[in-house]
Every structure is written in C-alpha cells, then in structure tokens.
Design a protein around this motif. Structure first.
Motif, mmCIF file in Angstrom:
data_model
loop_
_atom_site.group_PDB
_atom_site.id
_atom_site.type_symbol
_atom_site.label_atom_id
_atom_site.label_comp_id
_atom_site.label_asym_id
_atom_site.label_seq_id
_atom_site.Cartn_x
_atom_site.Cartn_y
_atom_site.Cartn_z
ATOM 1 N N GLY A 189 0.664 -1.257 -0.159
ATOM 2 C CA GLY A 189 -0.036 0.011 -0.010
ATOM 3 C C GLY A 189 0.778 1.230 -0.065
ATOM 4 O O GLY A 189 0.317 2.455 0.233
ATOM 5 N N GLY A 190 2.116 1.201 -0.258
ATOM 6 C CA GLY A 190 2.672 2.318 -0.307
ATOM 7 C C GLY A 190 2.604 3.253 -1.332
ATOM 8 O O GLY A 190 2.376 2.935 -2.318
ATOM 9 N N ASP A 191 2.912 4.686 -1.239
ATOM 10 C CA ASP A 191 2.836 5.468 -2.402
ATOM 11 C C ASP A 191 3.771 5.437 -3.513
ATOM 12 O O ASP A 191 4.897 5.056 -3.195
ATOM 13 C CB ASP A 191 2.548 6.836 -1.869
ATOM 14 C CG ASP A 191 3.559 7.378 -1.010
ATOM 15 O OD1 ASP A 191 4.405 6.679 -0.628
ATOM 16 O OD2 ASP A 191 3.529 8.623 -0.658
ATOM 17 N N ALA A 192 3.651 6.004 -4.687
ATOM 18 C CA ALA A 192 4.642 6.003 -5.627
ATOM 19 C C ALA A 192 5.588 7.199 -5.337
ATOM 20 O O ALA A 192 5.160 8.203 -4.739
ATOM 21 C CB ALA A 192 4.203 6.054 -7.065
ATOM 22 N N GLY A 193 6.674 7.375 -6.096
ATOM 23 C CA GLY A 193 7.544 8.606 -6.370
ATOM 24 C C GLY A 193 9.080 7.959 -6.046
ATOM 25 O O GLY A 193 9.449 6.899 -5.717
ATOM 26 N N ARG A 194 9.870 8.900 -6.522
ATOM 27 C CA ARG A 194 11.352 8.699 -6.469
ATOM 28 C C ARG A 194 11.795 9.018 -5.123
ATOM 29 O O ARG A 194 11.345 9.840 -4.231
ATOM 30 C CB ARG A 194 11.805 9.534 -7.531
ATOM 31 C CG ARG A 194 11.643 9.308 -9.119
ATOM 32 C CD ARG A 194 12.183 10.213 -10.084
ATOM 33 N NE ARG A 194 11.887 9.788 -11.262
ATOM 34 C CZ ARG A 194 12.652 9.104 -12.020
ATOM 35 N NH1 ARG A 194 13.767 8.276 -11.464
ATOM 36 N NH2 ARG A 194 12.308 8.746 -13.398
ATOM 37 N N ILE A 195 12.818 8.072 -4.725
ATOM 38 C CA ILE A 195 13.423 8.170 -3.377
ATOM 39 C C ILE A 195 14.949 8.556 -3.465
ATOM 40 O O ILE A 195 15.642 8.028 -4.405
ATOM 41 C CB ILE A 195 12.999 7.119 -2.557
ATOM 42 C CG1 ILE A 195 13.744 5.487 -3.177
ATOM 43 C CG2 ILE A 195 11.622 6.855 -2.351
ATOM 44 C CD1 ILE A 195 13.361 4.490 -2.124
ATOM 45 N N ALA A 196 15.560 8.937 -2.572
ATOM 46 C CA ALA A 196 16.959 9.153 -2.439
ATOM 47 C C ALA A 196 17.360 8.483 -0.933
ATOM 48 O O ALA A 196 16.614 8.901 0.090
ATOM 49 C CB ALA A 196 17.442 10.561 -2.874
ATOM 50 N N ARG A 228 15.193 0.348 -4.193
ATOM 51 C CA ARG A 228 16.383 0.933 -4.997
ATOM 52 C C ARG A 228 16.266 2.582 -4.760
ATOM 53 O O ARG A 228 15.224 2.908 -5.650
ATOM 54 C CB ARG A 228 16.438 0.381 -6.212
ATOM 55 C CG ARG A 228 17.735 0.724 -7.084
ATOM 56 C CD ARG A 228 17.601 -0.121 -8.441
ATOM 57 N NE ARG A 228 19.033 0.065 -9.138
ATOM 58 C CZ ARG A 228 19.249 0.849 -10.021
ATOM 59 N NH1 ARG A 228 18.542 1.917 -10.339
ATOM 60 N NH2 ARG A 228 20.390 0.795 -10.534
ATOM 61 N N PRO A 229 17.146 3.222 -4.502
ATOM 62 C CA PRO A 229 17.046 4.702 -4.668
ATOM 63 C C PRO A 229 17.564 4.933 -6.017
ATOM 64 O O PRO A 229 18.276 4.522 -6.716
ATOM 65 C CB PRO A 229 18.020 5.071 -3.554
ATOM 66 C CG PRO A 229 19.047 4.245 -3.360
ATOM 67 C CD PRO A 229 18.463 2.775 -3.745
ATOM 68 N N HIS A 230 17.194 6.327 -6.491
ATOM 69 C CA HIS A 230 17.499 7.183 -7.455
ATOM 70 C C HIS A 230 18.964 7.612 -7.373
ATOM 71 O O HIS A 230 19.699 7.873 -8.314
ATOM 72 C CB HIS A 230 16.690 7.895 -8.191
ATOM 73 C CG HIS A 230 15.445 7.202 -9.013
ATOM 74 N ND1 HIS A 230 14.272 6.628 -8.437
ATOM 75 C CD2 HIS A 230 15.310 7.082 -10.313
ATOM 76 C CE1 HIS A 230 13.526 6.263 -9.194
ATOM 77 N NE2 HIS A 230 14.034 6.352 -10.564
ATOM 78 N N ALA A 231 18.998 8.146 -6.145
ATOM 79 C CA ALA A 231 20.309 8.787 -5.591
ATOM 80 C C ALA A 231 20.722 8.456 -4.341
ATOM 81 O O ALA A 231 19.897 8.238 -3.456
ATOM 82 C CB ALA A 231 19.998 10.422 -5.915
ATOM 83 N N ILE A 232 21.923 8.494 -4.053
ATOM 84 C CA ILE A 232 22.503 8.280 -2.816
ATOM 85 C C ILE A 232 23.690 9.402 -2.517
ATOM 86 O O ILE A 232 24.614 9.318 -3.394
ATOM 87 C CB ILE A 232 23.255 6.918 -2.634
ATOM 88 C CG1 ILE A 232 22.136 5.666 -2.889
ATOM 89 C CG2 ILE A 232 23.843 6.781 -1.053
ATOM 90 C CD1 ILE A 232 22.774 4.050 -2.723
ATOM 91 N N THR A 233 23.450 10.242 -1.269
ATOM 92 C CA THR A 233 24.668 10.829 -0.997
ATOM 93 C C THR A 233 25.126 10.126 0.144
ATOM 94 O O THR A 233 24.313 9.639 1.083
ATOM 95 C CB THR A 233 24.112 12.464 -0.814
ATOM 96 O OG1 THR A 233 23.123 12.207 0.504
ATOM 97 C CG2 THR A 233 23.472 12.945 -2.016
ATOM 98 N N CYS A 234 26.364 10.173 0.317
ATOM 99 C CA CYS A 234 27.335 9.741 1.774
ATOM 100 C C CYS A 234 28.360 10.304 1.861
ATOM 101 O O CYS A 234 28.792 11.130 1.039
ATOM 102 C CB CYS A 234 27.342 8.138 1.088
ATOM 103 S SG CYS A 234 28.298 7.788 -0.534
#
Length: 383
Positions: free
Chosen positions: A26-33, A59-65
C-alpha cells in the motif's frame, strides 16, 4: 572517468529499475533518495539500513554519503553481504579487556586493522634528525617543539590502493546518482565527487566550480581524500589540495538532492542518522562526555540548516508562492539511532547497532513504500 578506468563489461545490468511503484503493502509512488551520514562505528547503523533496503527491494535513484558510509554504499551497490562484511571487520578488531578503565581508548591505541594504525614510527622519525648540538632549545621554537611532542598525525591510514579502486569503480559505474564530499580547509571549498548519473541529474559538468564547491569525477584518490581523518595529519595532498573527510564539514548532503532536475528529483529522502538529534542523558561532567557533545552539536549544525531549506520549499508550495508544476513537496524521512553511544565508542563497530537499524528499517520502509516485488541490479567492480 578521471583516474578510474570504466568498462561496460563490469556492469551486470545497466537497466534503471523504478524503485517505488506502489505495491502490495500500500505504499505510495515516487522517487526516493538516501542521504547517509558517516560517523565511525555508527556506520554499522547505516549499513543495517542499507541491508534492509536491499531485503525490501528498495532501490534509490540517488545516494549521497559521507565518510565511512562511502565504503558501505560501495559494498551495497556491489551486492556484498553487509552483515557478513561487518562481522569480518569485528572479528579483526583487537579486543580491549573489559576490566580496564577506558578500554576502548586503549584498543584504539593499537589501531583498527585494515583502516588505520598508530603513527608510532612517524612520531620517532620527527626526532631522528636532532642531535645534541641541535639549535632547537627548550626555550626557542615553541611551535617546532609542539609539532614533535604533540603532532597532528596520530594515526596512519592502511586501506590499500586496490580497495580504494574497488570503491571508486563501483560508485562511478553505478546508474544510481552518487555524491560524496571532501573539504579543503585552506580554501574553505567543499569538493563534491559524483558519477555520470549525478552530473546529469544535477545539470553540472566535471570540474565546474563555485566559490563554495568544486565538482570532480569519482576516483580512487577522491575516495581516499574523502576518508582522510583529522588524526592522519596534513602532510598528504590530494589533487594538490589539503583535503579532509567531508563529514567534518557537512555530514549530510541534502541540498544537492533538493537541486536535482525536476523529472528525477526525489520526493522522499531517507536521512540515515548514526546519532540522535538531541543530547540524551545528563549534561557532560567529564572530558569524554564533553567531546561527545561537541561532536554531536557539530554534526547536527549543517544538517539543521539543510532541513530548514526543505521546510521553506514545502511551505512555499503550501502557500502557493511556487507556481512551477514540476516542483513537488519533498518528504524527509529521518531514520536515526535512538540509543546513546559514548565518545569512546565512535570507532567501535557493533552488530547490535547494525541490527537496531536493520529490523526497524524493514518495517518502516514497507510502511512508507509498500512491498517491492523485484530485486534491483548490482554493479560489479574490479578489485
């Protein structure tokens, strides 16, 4: 790419798989980082979160670390078993007798295998050229005496060039946008290392710069610079600059995730925090507690300023002050360590810390994004 060779034969699968597609949960759609903050032994917390993300096929579209989370991000993208990697590291660590006071400090005096060793040899080398007839007297050249008695360098990094190359190749070859940082104290400029995917999403080119920021391609030397602790001293230069671990300057890289171009801007940013956002317990009453609070306050300062920027954007959208339909609200999901670790534990990895993040993240990722049916592809890097 820069000093790092790239090969399409290293890529197992170059397809981009949408990380959030709704699902049975039931989660919503959208890009994640993911914004992953590094902090010594607290990196086990970030590693636990990444292990849970893989388990839930997020799977994220972006990762900052930053700092040590650069290392864990590489192992995550390479498909390594993160728990097994942590256990290997813990098994190699010297064990301090529990009965000894300040046992962890005594353990750190021996160094961390595969990470750093005490700079004992370098210490005595600073004195080796002095003779009984040296002009250096106890009453003159105070700085020179201080440089030898209490040098800035107390540890020596021991990670191998091959290991730095593995990390760099893995991050550079990923189709997930990757950014990590180092900081140049003499210029006050932050160096952001990024891969092709991040360049495209940010709309920048390699070697672009502003008075505050220099953008550079990911390389083995860049990884080494971004892991350069204060205690390593400053004899070494990177790219002809004095660079140090970027977490000292900015533990979380959020602004760039906000600045991603509209079609790929993340709508949800998971901010994985290895320390709490507030001081827990009584106020400090000794040196170690004082240093602990200083570290937490310093790490939280740049984070708070970036969060305030997210709040301003979201408030402007609610009030109708931003009319661009491409700009959507950004949801921050802070995921922070809820316990209290002492200053002496900062470099001590713990499977308990890993488990704390892993089990909580399993539930929270599903609650936010639902069940994801497909695993995401990994990148295999040489080294």
């Amino acid at each position: 790419m820069g000093a790092v060779g790239r090969s399409e034969t290293n890529r197992l699968d170059s397809r981009v798989v949408d990380p959030v597609v709704g699902g049975e949960g039931g989660g919503d759609a959208g890009r994640i980082a993911f914004a992953l903050g590094g902090l010594g032994g607290g990196n086990a917390f970030g590693a636990g979160f990444l292990a849970a993300a893989r388990e839930r096929n997020i799977r994220p579209h972006a990762i900052t670390c930053t700092s040590g989370m650069i290392v864990w991000t590489a192992h995550f993208l390479a498909g390594d078993d993160l728990r097994d990697k942590l256990r290997q590291h813990i098994a190699e660590m010297p064990k301090a007798p529990e009965s000894l006071p300040f046992g962890n400090q005594m353990m750190l005096a021996k160094g961390l295998p595969g990470v750093f060793r005490p700079a004992t040899q370098e210490y005595w080398e600073r004195w080796s050229f002095l003779s009984p007839f040296s002009s250096l007297s106890p009453l003159s050249d105070t700085k020179e005496w201080a440089d030898r008695l209490l040098p800035a360098q107390t540890w020596v990094p021991t990670r191998t060039p091959e290991y730095f190359a593995f990390i760099a190749n893995t991050l550079a070859d990923s189709d997930v946008a990757i950014l990590f940082n180092a900081f140049c104290p003499p210029s006050g400029q932050e160096v952001l290392f990024l891969n092709d995917a991040a360049c495209g999403m940010l709309g920048v080119n390699y070697f672009d710069q502003t008075p505050e920021t220099l953008y550079m391609p990911i390389s083995a030397e860049g990884v080494e610079a971004a892991l350069h602790l204060y205690s390593y001293g400053y004899e070494r230069k990177y790219f002809d600059m004095h660079l140090i671990d970027g977490a000292y300057h900015r533990q979380f890289i959020l602004n760039e995730l906000i600045d991603l171009t509209a079609p790929v801007r993340a709508e949800t940013i998971w901010v994985v925090r290895p320390q709490n956002s507030r001081w827990m317990g009584e106020m400090p009453s000794n040196y170690f507690e004082q240093r602990h609070m200083e570290t937490e306050i310093g790490m939280n300062s740049s984070y708070s300023m970036q969060v305030a920027r997210v709040d301003r954007i979201n408030r402007a959208l609610r009030e109708g002050k931003l009319s661009d339909p491409a700009i959507r609200p950004i949801r921050l999901e802070p995921f922070q360590f809820t316990g209290k670790r002492e200053f002496s534990d900062y470099f001590i990895e713990s499977e308990e810390v890993f488990n704390s993040a892993y089990h909580r993240a399993l539930d929270q990722l599903v609650a936010r994004h639902g069940w994801q049916p497909r695993p995401f592809p990994m990148v295999a890097a040489e080294g």
